[in-house]
Design a protein around this motif. Structure first.
Motif, PDB file in Angstrom:
ATOM      1  N   ILE A 277      46.648  -2.009  68.156  1.00  8.95           N
ATOM      2  CA  ILE A 277      45.523  -1.271  68.351  1.00  8.95           C
ATOM      3  C   ILE A 277      45.301  -0.830  69.927  1.00  8.95           C
ATOM      4  CG2 ILE A 277      42.965  -0.948  68.413  1.00  8.95           C
ATOM      5  CD1 ILE A 277      43.120  -2.710  65.989  1.00  8.95           C
ATOM      6  N   ASN A 280      47.467   2.128  71.653  1.00  9.65           N
ATOM      7  CA  ASN A 280      46.966   3.474  71.550  1.00  9.65           C
ATOM      8  C   ASN A 280      46.140   3.909  72.711  1.00  9.65           C
ATOM      9  OD1 ASN A 280      47.788   3.859  68.637  1.00  9.65           O
ATOM     10  ND2 ASN A 280      45.891   2.946  68.141  1.00  9.65           N
ATOM     11  N   LEU A 326      36.242   5.464  68.754  1.00  4.97           N
ATOM     12  CA  LEU A 326      36.907   4.586  67.767  1.00  4.97           C
ATOM     13  C   LEU A 326      37.849   3.461  68.300  1.00  4.97           C
ATOM     14  CD1 LEU A 326      37.650   4.539  64.670  1.00  4.97           C
ATOM     15  CD2 LEU A 326      39.446   6.155  65.026  1.00  4.97           C
ATOM     16  N   GLN A 327      38.394   3.974  69.283  1.00  2.94           N
ATOM     17  CA  GLN A 327      39.400   2.938  69.911  1.00  2.94           C
ATOM     18  C   GLN A 327      38.689   1.567  70.432  1.00  2.94           C
ATOM     19  OE1 GLN A 327      42.648   2.904  70.348  1.00  2.94           O
ATOM     20  NE2 GLN A 327      42.846   1.022  71.427  1.00  2.94           N
ATOM     21  N   ARG A 329      35.747   0.367  68.999  1.00  2.00           N
ATOM     22  CA  ARG A 329      35.463  -0.143  67.874  1.00  2.00           C
ATOM     23  C   ARG A 329      36.365  -0.999  67.173  1.00  2.00           C
ATOM     24  NH1 ARG A 329      32.297   4.591  67.237  1.00  2.00           N
ATOM     25  NH2 ARG A 329      33.813   5.518  65.720  1.00  2.00           N
ATOM     26  N   GLN A 330      37.654  -0.138  67.002  1.00  5.78           N
ATOM     27  CA  GLN A 330      39.020  -0.766  66.315  1.00  5.78           C
ATOM     28  C   GLN A 330      39.263  -2.231  67.266  1.00  5.78           C
ATOM     29  OE1 GLN A 330      41.761   2.353  66.343  1.00  5.78           O
ATOM     30  NE2 GLN A 330      41.197   3.052  64.483  1.00  5.78           N
ATOM     31  N   GLU A 331      39.219  -1.960  68.535  1.00  8.73           N
ATOM     32  CA  GLU A 331      39.561  -3.260  69.205  1.00  8.73           C
ATOM     33  C   GLU A 331      38.378  -4.471  69.255  1.00  8.73           C
ATOM     34  OE1 GLU A 331      40.032  -2.111  73.394  1.00  8.73           O
ATOM     35  OE2 GLU A 331      41.907  -0.831  72.814  1.00  8.73           O
ATOM     36  N   ASN A 333      36.736  -5.008  66.613  1.00 12.81           N
ATOM     37  CA  ASN A 333      36.889  -5.514  65.274  1.00 12.81           C
ATOM     38  C   ASN A 333      38.079  -6.384  65.094  1.00 12.81           C
ATOM     39  OD1 ASN A 333      34.599  -4.101  64.363  1.00 12.81           O
ATOM     40  ND2 ASN A 333      35.740  -2.428  63.359  1.00 12.81           N
ATOM     41  N   ALA A 334      39.094  -6.061  65.776  1.00 10.44           N
ATOM     42  CA  ALA A 334      40.251  -6.653  65.883  1.00 10.44           C
ATOM     43  C   ALA A 334      40.358  -8.076  66.502  1.00 10.44           C
ATOM     44  CB  ALA A 334      41.582  -6.060  66.536  1.00 10.44           C
ATOM     45  N   ASN A 337      38.457 -10.376  64.161  1.00 10.02           N
ATOM     46  CA  ASN A 337      39.459 -10.906  63.024  1.00 10.02           C
ATOM     47  C   ASN A 337      40.136 -12.132  63.633  1.00 10.02           C
ATOM     48  OD1 ASN A 337      38.914  -8.789  61.058  1.00 10.02           O
ATOM     49  ND2 ASN A 337      40.452  -7.652  61.668  1.00 10.02           N
TER      50      ASN A 337
END
Length: 437
Positions: A277, A280, A326-327, A329-331, A333-334, A337
């Motif tokens: 992620i 990007n 979005l970038q 938020r994705q980081e 969430n990762a 995880n």
């Protein structure tokens, strides 16, 4: 004379058939059952295939490291009625004019930089491959555990049936003895009826035990993925490995347990997912080139034929400037995880410690119980033998014999069950560190 001879032949033939049938009853060892299951069991086959899929996916090409080459070719044919007026006033008209075009192209696209995403993806795929192998091992282990458990359950039930058959001989002897006394006038009808009731009850229990054994054999055949009606006899021993120690077992669990290994691999997969992620944020640079051929022909127009043949190459670069956060938020969430994977790894360790302590205590206690129940069995057996002799001499009642008979049955069943429980405790410990044998 001929009738007697025919009857003798029939009897001998019946005996021969029974012996022949007994000779061909399969004696199934646990090793043979394991071998059959590893070859035939459906769950194991599915797990292996899934593992092979993960292995096939763990390639540089699947991670996007290698170039892509595509080839295309085509042709177009037209038939038209045309009417063309030129600037000088002349006209060109033709009905059914033919025109053809041919094209071919070979193109190459190669991403040479994507923020190191392709490398993170490749490392992630290798971890997924290792996880697939671990999951396949878990399936094999759990299947082998089920097979071992059922196999020794069959051994236990076979031994219980054999003991019950021995006790049934005593019940038949009681009926015969009570009948003899009753018919000569020295015994009561009440004793005869009571002995018949006990014999019938014992016979019923034996039938139920044999039916239960048959159902358990069907379950094992099902796990072996073979014809469920195949009859077999299990080997008659329940060997117990009494050498397991707590410290050695715990060390092996922490280094070999497949569930713990899977949790560790999931941690790595989550970390490589975050790297994918983050990539990007960087530009993507690609090389591209084409080799193309184009040819056209026409019966009308200013050009009757045209042909192009050439090569081109270049590079493209792109970078995302804004995508609505979005970038970010994705980081985020990762990262969660990764934290969850770490927590799950610690949870698995905690559960393994709890399982180890329970299983080891059960293992130690079961071994102690074997010794106690073996001693009880021997005492009950001696008591039964003495009681039978006294009954034959008329020194004790049928009720005393029945009590001794039942005591021996219960003692023998408890001894066999103690061995079975100890075996379950043993293989339960070995299952925790990933090896049943």
């Amino acid at each position: 004379m001929m009738k007697k001879l025919s009857l003798a032949v029939i009897v001998l033939f019946s005996i021969y058939c029974k012996r022949t049938s007994a000779q061909y009853t399969e004696v199934l060892s646990l090793e043979k059952a394991t071998e059959i299951a590893l070859k035939n069991n459906y769950s194991i086959e599915i797990a292996r295939n899934n593992s092979l899929i993960d292995k096939n996916n763990a390639t540089r090409a699947n991670a996007g490291m290698l170039p892509r080459v595509d080839a295309t070719a085509g042709t177009v044919r037209n038939i038209n009625d045309t009417k063309t007026t030129f600037f000088n006033g002349t006209e060109q008209n033709k009905n059914g004019a033919h025109s053809n075009s041919y094209n071919a192209n070979v193109g190459l696209t190669w991403t040479i930089f994507d923020g190191m995403q392709m490398f993170a993806t490749y490392d992630k795929l290798k971890q997924v491959d290792a996880l697939g192998e671990t999951n396949a091992k878990i399936t094999v282990l759990t299947t082998m555990y089920d097979i071992t458990t059922i196999y020794y359950d069959i051994v236990r039930k076979q031994r219980e049936i054999n003991t019950f058959k021995e006790a049934l001989d005593i019940s038949r002897m009681r009926v015969k003895n009570a009948a003899n006394k009753y018919y000569v006038g020295s015994g009561s009808k009440l004793d005869l009826l009571a002995s018949k009731v006990d014999l019938n009850a014992d016979t019923t229990n034996l039938i139920r035990l044999e039916q239960d054994l048959k159902a358990t054999k069907i379950n094992l055949n099902n796990l072996l993925a073979r014809e469920v009606t195949i009859d077999f006899t299990a080997q008659d021993t329940i060997p117990i490995d009494k050498s397991l120690t707590y410290e050695e077992t715990r060390n092996r669990i922490m280094s070999q347990n497949p569930q713990l290994t899977a949790a560790y691999l999931n941690q790595n997969i989550s970390k490589f997912g975050l790297k994918e992620i983050k990539a990007n944020r960087y530009p993507t640079v690609s090389l591209n080139s084409n080799y193309s051929f184009l040819k056209s022909q026409s019966e009308v127009g200013q050009t009757l034929s045209n042909r192009n043949l050439g090569f081109n190459y270049g590079a493209t670069a792109s970078i995302n400037i804004f995508n609505g956060l979005l970038q970010h938020r994705q980081e985020k969430n990762a990262a969660f995880n990764i934290k969850n994977a770490e927590l799950f790894y610690q949870q698995v360790k905690q559960q393994l410690d709890a399982s180890l302590n329970n299983a080891y205590n059960n293992y130690v206690n079961s071994i102690v119980l074997i010794g106690l129940e073996e001693e009880n069995k021997e005492v009950a057996k001696q008591n039964l033998e003495i009681t039978v002799e006294k009954y034959k001499l008329g020194n004790i009642t049928a009720l005393d014999l029945r009590d001794a008979q039942q005591n021996y049955l219960q003692a023998d069943f408890r001894y066999t069950n103690a061995q079975y429980e100890a075996k379950l405790a043993e293989i339960g410990l070995k299952l925790l560190y990933g090896s049943l044998y």
